[in-house]
Design a protein around this motif. Structure first.
Motif, short mmCIF file in Angstrom:
data_model
loop_
_atom_site.label_atom_id
_atom_site.label_comp_id
_atom_site.label_asym_id
_atom_site.label_seq_id
_atom_site.Cartn_x
_atom_site.Cartn_y
_atom_site.Cartn_z
N TYR A 70 0.82 -1.21 0.00
CA TYR A 70 0.00 0.00 0.00
C TYR A 70 0.86 1.26 0.00
CZ TYR A 70 -4.46 -2.36 0.75
OH TYR A 70 -5.59 -3.11 0.60
N GLY A 71 1.96 1.20 0.74
CA GLY A 71 2.78 2.41 0.81
C GLY A 71 3.28 2.84 -0.55
N VAL A 72 3.67 1.90 -1.42
CA VAL A 72 4.16 2.21 -2.76
C VAL A 72 3.01 2.59 -3.67
CG1 VAL A 72 5.36 1.27 -4.76
CG2 VAL A 72 6.15 0.69 -2.45
N LEU A 73 1.92 1.85 -3.56
CA LEU A 73 0.79 2.08 -4.47
C LEU A 73 0.10 3.40 -4.20
CD1 LEU A 73 -0.78 -1.49 -4.41
CD2 LEU A 73 0.70 -0.51 -6.16
N ILE A 74 -0.02 3.73 -2.93
CA ILE A 74 -0.80 4.91 -2.58
C ILE A 74 0.05 6.16 -2.51
CG2 ILE A 74 -2.29 5.88 -0.77
CD1 ILE A 74 -3.19 3.05 -0.21
N GLY A 75 1.38 5.98 -2.20
CA GLY A 75 2.22 7.16 -2.27
C GLY A 75 2.79 7.62 -0.98
N THR A 76 2.77 6.76 0.08
CA THR A 76 3.34 7.21 1.36
C THR A 76 4.48 6.33 1.81
OG1 THR A 76 1.76 5.87 2.59
CG2 THR A 76 1.13 8.13 2.10
N GLY A 77 4.78 5.30 1.04
CA GLY A 77 5.84 4.40 1.50
C GLY A 77 7.03 4.38 0.60
N GLY A 78 7.00 5.05 -0.56
CA GLY A 78 8.12 4.99 -1.50
C GLY A 78 9.20 5.97 -1.15
N SER A 79 10.31 5.84 -1.86
CA SER A 79 11.45 6.71 -1.60
C SER A 79 11.66 7.73 -2.70
CB SER A 79 12.73 5.86 -1.44
OG SER A 79 12.93 5.09 -2.62
N ASN A 80 10.92 7.61 -3.83
CA ASN A 80 11.07 8.61 -4.88
C ASN A 80 9.69 8.95 -5.40
OD1 ASN A 80 10.37 6.74 -7.16
ND2 ASN A 80 12.24 5.71 -6.45
N GLY A 81 9.62 9.99 -6.19
CA GLY A 81 8.34 10.50 -6.63
C GLY A 81 7.56 9.54 -7.46
N ALA A 82 8.25 8.76 -8.36
CA ALA A 82 7.53 7.85 -9.23
C ALA A 82 6.84 6.78 -8.44
CB ALA A 82 8.49 7.26 -10.25
N GLU A 83 7.61 6.18 -7.52
CA GLU A 83 7.02 5.12 -6.71
C GLU A 83 5.99 5.67 -5.74
OE1 GLU A 83 10.21 1.56 -6.26
OE2 GLU A 83 10.38 3.25 -4.88
N ALA A 84 6.31 6.85 -5.21
CA ALA A 84 5.45 7.38 -4.17
C ALA A 84 4.12 7.85 -4.71
CB ALA A 84 6.16 8.52 -3.44
N SER A 85 3.95 8.04 -6.03
CA SER A 85 2.69 8.59 -6.55
C SER A 85 2.14 7.75 -7.69
CB SER A 85 2.92 10.02 -7.04
OG SER A 85 3.95 10.07 -8.03
N GLU A 86 2.29 6.42 -7.60
CA GLU A 86 1.84 5.56 -8.68
C GLU A 86 0.34 5.70 -8.91
OE1 GLU A 86 2.13 0.86 -10.02
OE2 GLU A 86 3.24 1.61 -8.29
N LEU A 87 -0.45 5.60 -7.85
CA LEU A 87 -1.89 5.76 -8.01
C LEU A 87 -2.24 7.20 -8.39
CD1 LEU A 87 -4.74 4.65 -7.82
CD2 LEU A 87 -4.70 5.10 -5.35
N HIS A 88 -1.50 8.11 -7.78
CA HIS A 88 -1.75 9.52 -8.10
C HIS A 88 -1.41 9.79 -9.57
CE1 HIS A 88 -1.92 13.86 -7.65
NE2 HIS A 88 -0.71 13.94 -8.21
N SER A 89 -0.31 9.19 -10.05
CA SER A 89 0.08 9.40 -11.45
C SER A 89 -0.97 8.86 -12.40
CB SER A 89 1.43 8.72 -11.72
OG SER A 89 2.43 9.29 -10.91
N ILE A 90 -1.45 7.67 -12.15
CA ILE A 90 -2.48 7.09 -13.01
C ILE A 90 -3.73 7.94 -12.99
CG2 ILE A 90 -3.98 5.07 -13.29
CD1 ILE A 90 -1.13 4.62 -14.20
N SER A 91 -4.07 8.39 -11.79
CA SER A 91 -5.29 9.21 -11.67
C SER A 91 -5.12 10.55 -12.37
CB SER A 91 -5.61 9.42 -10.19
OG SER A 91 -6.71 10.29 -10.04
N ALA A 92 -3.92 11.16 -12.19
CA ALA A 92 -3.69 12.48 -12.79
C ALA A 92 -3.56 12.39 -14.31
CB ALA A 92 -2.43 13.09 -12.18
#
Length: 795
Positions: A214-236
């Motif tokens: 969940y941390g990688v998918l939702i954007g609170t567990g990753g260490s970089n912007g791409a990983e941290a905003s995967e769901l956000h990127s798809i949505s945006a």
């Protein structure tokens, strides 16, 4: 004229009847006198018969006492027991009967020819039947009672039991406190362990959630912007995705229109072709691939709710186990009795008041603070359920987002742009909430852990004390196992085997005796122990079990003393008899065994006693003739088993007393379980010192509060009050006596029955019987009256 008859004339002168009846009265008187004389003669003979019987019974009584006047002197001098021995009983009986006939029998003395022979008895036979054999435990015990009934109460009560009166109240309180604290500690440790397991399960569930992605998918567990905003990127990017599709569709239409407007080529000329329109197909394909992959990941993360719930179900199970342990703790505390154990109370005596020893009840005063309470458990359950519900809600939202992504790709509608954004924000909110509560920083888990830790705030101190206790317990084991590890010579082993066979023979003999009497009281004696006698006292546990077990042993001793003082009993006498008549192992002979912890030349000593220098004193200790009292108490058929059992119980009793002192000394620690742990350390340390003192000097103080000294033999007498079958101990006493004297007590009578047959010449009865045509007396023959009588007697 005829002259008148002179008789008639005389009759007329005397006025007597002339009908011929003169002289009738004289004849009647003679007949009556003859009958009276006959009756008196018969009565004379019957009185002689009565005197004869009485005399014969007296002779039998005298004879049986004469028979029992010969006793086994060695048996009496060494063991205070009476058993017939010496001169033959038949000879003693015959001599006593003849002497009885010679004195007061009615016979004429030499030179006396005119003395009436009133009875003129003749003895025709006599016999002796032995009875009440000393090997019968009932007879043996009765003789001990007779020997000791004036000695044992004074010795045992004044010299021994009175010394324990000041301790009885405090020991009773200690036993109750240790029992309660022991049960409380077990329930407390189970509760704490269950709560720690619950906390681990909650942490495991949180780890499951963290690893679900969940941390990688939702954007609170990753260490970089791409990983941290995967769901956000798809949505945006979804509006751009729709724009690409729209542009490609418009370009395709324009291209088709342009291609349709081109002029037809002339014959022979090459066809006119337009370059293909610009396409975003690669971008669209990439987006759809990434969106599909994200949808799959979200679905996979949502599926993790099952394992998450399973782990938390286990956490709830652990919480329920902790709740049950809490209820056990509450039951233990609700059942506590500040008055202590009544079995420890001894009847009032001449000793100092028991109030001189401080009580130990106060160590339980703070025990109720160890309870967490139902509100705590309700809140803990609520927390577990909240963690489960949080993740379930998160998983439900993740599944909705996964479905939404698939539909958005299928429908390619502008409305999905806002809806995907809503899914993203909801997932972000829920995940962030779960993460803060249960992962990082995990405030809810941290609070739960602090609460559980606060319930056992003295845990580290308890651990330290238990470590000390374990070390002391190992030292005690080494000390006592060294005693039990002594090796006997082949001669010693043979003596024990012989005693064991005599013991079994005594048990069999008494079993037959009791079966013949219609009773069923034969004890099941133990000829020896299969396992270590030391373990028989303490079990196979550690220091905690030893402390609790020592209180049980002390309770048995105090209970036995109290019962004997209030009711009396055979054990009171047999204990003192055994102490006076049988040998015991002088503890000072063992001092060299424990003077150091190493063998010759500094070699480490093994716990089983191997490697110990067998000096003459130690060799003597393994001889049965130097440990008769111990053998009678425990019945082990090898040299060191009885010593090991005796010193094991000695240590246990000293541990019980010293634990009582430890509870008093450690009350300032506050926490009841810490007090118990410190008391155990104190008790073990001081009990080891007491055993060493007894081995060095033969005695040690009872307690710091009772300065009286108690010897090793005193403890053996105390343990005699504790142990089980009295029948087995009496049979072992019999076996020792038979071994030492070479006499089979089963064939040594303590009583006898004699039978004497005699006859007496009848004076008148036989002739009178013939005169009236009747037979003689029932027991008469040939003018003599015959009779036999029996008499019995015992020591």
């Amino acid at each position: 004229m005829e002259e008148p008859n002179r008789n008639e004339e005389a009759c007329r002168k005397k006025r007597l009847p002339e009908d011929g009846t003169q002289g009738a009265v004289t004849i009647w008187a003679c007949a009556a006198s003859a009958a009276l004389l006959l009756l008196m003669a018969v009565l004379i003979d019957y009185s002689r018969i009565s005197s004869f019987r009485h005399k014969l019974e007296g002779l039998a009584q005298t004879g049986v006492r004469s028979v029992l006047s010969a006793y086994d002197e060695a048996l009496y001098e060494r063991y205070g027991l009476f058993g017939r021995g010496g001169t033959d009983g038949g000879a003693l009986l015959a001599e006593a009967v003849q002497l009885g006939l010679a004195t007061g029998s009615g016979r004429n003395a030499p030179g006396d020819s005119i003395r009436l022979q009133w009875l003129d008895m003749e003895v025709s036979g006599s016999s002796v039947q032995p009875a009440a054999f000393l090997g019968d435990r009932r007879i043996f015990g009765r003789q001990i009672m007779q020997e000791m009934k004036y000695k044992a109460p004074i010795d045992l009560t004044l010299e021994l039991i009175d010394k324990f009166r000041p301790l009885s109240e405090a020991m009773g309180q200690t036993a109750a406190a240790v029992d309660k604290l022991g049960s409380l500690e077990q329930a407390f440790d189970r509760r704490q362990q269950a709560l720690e397991n619950m906390l681990k399960q909650q942490q495991t569930a949180a780890n499951h959630a963290s690893r679900s992605g969940y941390g990688v998918l939702i954007g609170t567990g990753g260490s970089n912007g791409a990983e941290a905003s995967e769901l956000h990127s798809i949505s945006a990017e979804y509006p751009l995705y729709l724009e690409w599709i729209s542009l490609d569709e418009a370009a395709a239409r324009a291209w088709q229109e342009a291609a349709a407007g081109l002029p037809s080529p002339s014959p022979g000329a090459a066809p006119i072709s337009l370059p293909p329109p610009y396409s975003h197909s690669s971008e669209i394909a990439s987006y759809e691939s990434r969106a599909a992959a994200l949808s799959a990941k979200l679905q996979l993360a949502a599926d993790a709710a099952g394992s998450h719930d399973s782990v938390l179900d286990e956490a709830l199970g652990q919480l329920e186990a902790a709740r049950r342990a809490e209820l056990e703790m509450k039951a233990v505390l609700d059942g506590r009795n500040g008055a202590g154990n009544s079995s420890y109370r001894l009847p009032a005596g001449s000793s100092a008041a028991a109030g001189s020893v401080p009580g130990t009840v106060s160590v339980l005063d703070g025990a109720s603070d160890m309870l967490l309470g139902e509100n705590w458990f309700s809140q803990a359950e609520k927390n577990v359920l909240e963690q489960r519900d949080n993740f379930r809600s998160l998983s439900s939202s993740a599944q909705a987002a996964a479905i939404g992504l698939r539909r958005a790709l299928e429908e390619r509608s502008v409305s999905w742009a806002s809806r995907l954004s809503i899914h993203e924000q909801e997932l972000y909110r829920q995940w962030r909430s779960y993460e803060e509560k249960w992962i990082a920083p995990g405030v809810m888990l941290a609070e739960q852990a602090r609460s559980i830790g606060n319930a056992d705030s003295r845990k580290e101190e308890r651990k330290a004390e238990k470590k000390k206790a374990a070390s002391l317990w190992r030292e005690a084991e080494q000390l006592l196992n060294a005693v039990e590890g002594l090796k006997g010579t082949e001669e010693d082993l043979e003596a024990f085997r012989h005693a064991d066979s005599l013991f079994k023979a005594s048990m069999d003999f008494n079993r037959l005796q009791e079966e013949g009497d219609g009773t069923d009281e034969a004890g099941n004696g133990k000829a020896g122990g299969d396992k270590s006698s030391f373990e028989g006292v303490f079990g196979s546990g550690g220091a905690d079990e030893a402390v609790i077990g020592s209180q049980k042993l002390a309770g048995g001793v105090f209970s036995g003393m109290g019962a004997l003082l209030s009711q009396g009993g055979e054990r009171l006498f047999t204990a003192q008899y055994a102490a006076q008549r049988f040998s015991f192992a002088d503890p000072r002979m063992l001092e060299s065994l424990i003077s150091g912890l190493s063998g010759p030349a500094g070699e480490p000593r093994r716990q089983d006693g191997e490697g110990v220098r067998q000096d003459p004193a130690l060799t003597a200790m393994t001889s049965l003739e130097n440990q008769e009292m111990e053998y009678i108490l425990y019945g082990f058929s090898h040299p060191s088993g009885n010593l090991g059992a005796a010193y094991g119980e000695l240590f246990a009793f000293r541990l019980a007393v010293r634990t009582m002192e430890g509870l008093i000394e450690s009350r300032a620690a506050g926490h009841p379980l810490l007090v118990l742990a410190m008391a155990a350390v104190y008790g073990l340390r001081e009990a080891i010192g007491d055993v060493r003192a007894i081995l060095a000097t033969g005695q040690a103080p009872i307690s710091k509060y009772v300065p009286a000294e108690l010897s090793y033999l005193d403890y053996l007498r105390l343990f005699y009050l504790l142990h089980g079958s009295e029948d087995s101990r009496l049979s072992r006493m019999i076996a020792i006596i038979e071994l030492n004297t070479g006499t089979n007590l089963a064939s040594v009578p303590t009583g006898a029955t004699v039978e004497v047959q005699a006859s007496m010449r009848l004076w008148f009865l036989t002739g009178a019987a013939r005169l009236i045509g009747r037979g003689g007396p029932e027991h008469g023959d040939g003018g003599r009256y015959e009779w036999s009588t029996r008499a019995g007697w015992s020591y």
